[in-house]
Design a protein around this motif. Structure first.
Motif, mmCIF file in Angstrom:
data_model
loop_
_atom_site.group_PDB
_atom_site.id
_atom_site.type_symbol
_atom_site.label_atom_id
_atom_site.label_comp_id
_atom_site.label_asym_id
_atom_site.label_seq_id
_atom_site.Cartn_x
_atom_site.Cartn_y
_atom_site.Cartn_z
ATOM 1 N N ILE A 157 0.845 -1.196 0.000
ATOM 2 C CA ILE A 157 0.000 0.000 0.000
ATOM 3 C C ILE A 157 0.879 1.245 0.000
ATOM 4 C CG2 ILE A 157 -1.808 1.286 1.205
ATOM 5 C CD1 ILE A 157 -2.648 -1.273 2.568
ATOM 6 N N TRP A 159 0.231 5.550 0.104
ATOM 7 C CA TRP A 159 -0.822 6.549 0.287
ATOM 8 C C TRP A 159 -0.242 7.915 0.597
ATOM 9 C CZ3 TRP A 159 -1.767 8.648 5.318
ATOM 10 C CH2 TRP A 159 -1.048 8.035 6.348
ATOM 11 N N THR A 161 -0.054 11.659 2.388
ATOM 12 C CA THR A 161 -0.324 12.372 3.623
ATOM 13 C C THR A 161 -0.029 13.854 3.405
ATOM 14 O OG1 THR A 161 0.259 12.501 5.977
ATOM 15 C CG2 THR A 161 2.030 11.957 4.492
ATOM 16 N N SER A 166 -6.967 10.170 1.187
ATOM 17 C CA SER A 166 -5.940 9.129 1.094
ATOM 18 C C SER A 166 -5.762 8.400 2.425
ATOM 19 C CB SER A 166 -4.613 9.744 0.652
ATOM 20 O OG SER A 166 -4.738 10.348 -0.615
ATOM 21 N N LYS A 167 -5.797 9.166 3.507
ATOM 22 C CA LYS A 167 -5.640 8.558 4.828
ATOM 23 C C LYS A 167 -6.790 7.609 5.132
ATOM 24 C CE LYS A 167 -5.053 9.725 9.717
ATOM 25 N NZ LYS A 167 -4.951 10.843 10.712
ATOM 26 N N SER A 169 -8.817 6.178 2.975
ATOM 27 C CA SER A 169 -8.766 5.072 2.029
ATOM 28 C C SER A 169 -7.727 4.039 2.454
ATOM 29 C CB SER A 169 -8.428 5.615 0.634
ATOM 30 O OG SER A 169 -8.241 4.575 -0.290
ATOM 31 N N ASN A 170 -6.580 4.499 2.884
ATOM 32 C CA ASN A 170 -5.519 3.599 3.333
ATOM 33 C C ASN A 170 -5.980 2.754 4.517
ATOM 34 O OD1 ASN A 170 -2.703 2.645 3.915
ATOM 35 N ND2 ASN A 170 -3.036 3.891 5.728
ATOM 36 N N THR A 171 -6.631 3.388 5.485
ATOM 37 C CA THR A 171 -7.097 2.673 6.677
ATOM 38 C C THR A 171 -8.073 1.562 6.307
ATOM 39 O OG1 THR A 171 -6.792 4.623 8.071
ATOM 40 C CG2 THR A 171 -8.289 2.921 8.879
ATOM 41 N N ARG A 174 -6.319 -1.316 4.294
ATOM 42 C CA ARG A 174 -5.461 -2.145 5.153
ATOM 43 C C ARG A 174 -6.307 -3.136 5.959
ATOM 44 N NH1 ARG A 174 -3.220 1.698 7.665
ATOM 45 N NH2 ARG A 174 -4.394 1.579 9.608
ATOM 46 N N ASP A 187 3.358 -0.585 4.115
ATOM 47 C CA ASP A 187 2.319 0.454 4.186
ATOM 48 C C ASP A 187 3.061 1.790 4.180
ATOM 49 O OD1 ASP A 187 0.235 2.137 4.759
ATOM 50 O OD2 ASP A 187 -0.479 1.031 6.499
ATOM 51 N N PRO A 189 3.466 5.780 3.513
ATOM 52 C CA PRO A 189 2.951 7.128 3.246
ATOM 53 C C PRO A 189 3.996 7.959 2.502
ATOM 54 C CG PRO A 189 3.743 7.011 5.492
ATOM 55 C CD PRO A 189 3.935 5.639 4.904
ATOM 56 N N SER A 216 -3.503 4.622 -2.579
ATOM 57 C CA SER A 216 -4.614 5.417 -2.043
ATOM 58 C C SER A 216 -4.300 6.890 -2.212
ATOM 59 C CB SER A 216 -4.835 5.063 -0.557
ATOM 60 O OG SER A 216 -5.230 3.729 -0.407
#
Length: 222
Positions: A157, A159, A161, A166-167, A169-171, A174, A187, A189, A216
């Motif tokens: 992933i 994403w 920041t 994006s935050k 979507s990433n959560t 995951r 993961d 950022p 993301s």
């Protein structure tokens, strides 16, 4: 007859002004790829409603550019509400909505977000609405189908920041991957205003040799 009616017509009140809908979209900035389409859609909808009514002026549309930033969106909301707008559309980005929508809630003006998908949007108040599905609704189904069809076992992933979309979507991605038994190899950022940072994050993700890559990121970022 004309002489008799003329005084009455002269004293008749002007027809009331049509109610105004305010629309705040990203016509410039990174999210303009979305906002310019939203401008066209809102204008088309209002024109169609006015044409269906059989006369112009059923609704008026006032457009504002939020420049893809929350503070500009908030200023646009303030201007539209002060100008008498009865409802608002927008802003384009979830991050901007978190800054602008509380003002509309405080002023009692309904807001309809048409592209705000992060968690927490409608929880800001009973005047805040959206017609787009949240990430937590869409993405778990995407992961489920992708795993079945592509036989995914390992996913990386990347994403952006501090972008709110994006935050969020990433959560959700995951959690959905892990819930479906897919290993998250990394993961990563990256700063949303740095194309070089995106490149470094992608290089690092590739080194983990994933079966697939989840990015993301909203269009226009990175």
């Amino acid at each position: 007859l004309v002489a008799a009616l003329s005084p009455a017509l002269a004293g008749a009140a002007d027809p009331p002004a049509p109610p105004t809908i305010g629309a705040v979209f990203s016509q410039t900035g990174p999210a303009a790829v979305y906002g310019q389409q939203q401008v066209k859609g809102a204008q088309l909808a209002v024109d169609d409603l006015n044409a269906t009514a059989g006369f112009p002026g059923l609704l008026a549309l006032q457009l504002r550019d939020d420049a893809s930033t929350g503070e500009t969106a908030k200023a646009a909301f303030t201007s539209l509400i002060d100008g008498g707008a009865v409802a608002l559309l927008g802003p384009t980005l979830s991050g901007a909505a978190f800054i602008a929508d509380p003002l509309a809630q405080l002023r009692g003006t309904p807001v309809l977000g048409i592209s705000n998908t992060a968690d927490g949007i409608t929880e800001m108040g009973d005047n805040i609405f959206r017609n787009s599905l949240a990430e937590r609704v869409v993405q778990p189904q995407t992961v489920k189908v992708a795993k079945r069809r592509l036989r995914l076992r390992r996913v990386a992933i990347v994403w952006a920041t501090p972008d709110a979309y994006s935050k969020a979507s990433n959560t959700v991605f995951r959690r959905a991957l892990r819930a479906n038994g897919v290993r998250v190899t990394t993961d990563r950022p990256f700063a949303s205003d740095s194309p070089a940072a995106l490149g470094r994050a992608l290089d690092a993700a590739a080194k983990t040799r994933p079966d697939a890559l989840v990015i993301s990121v909203a269009a226009g970022i990175g």
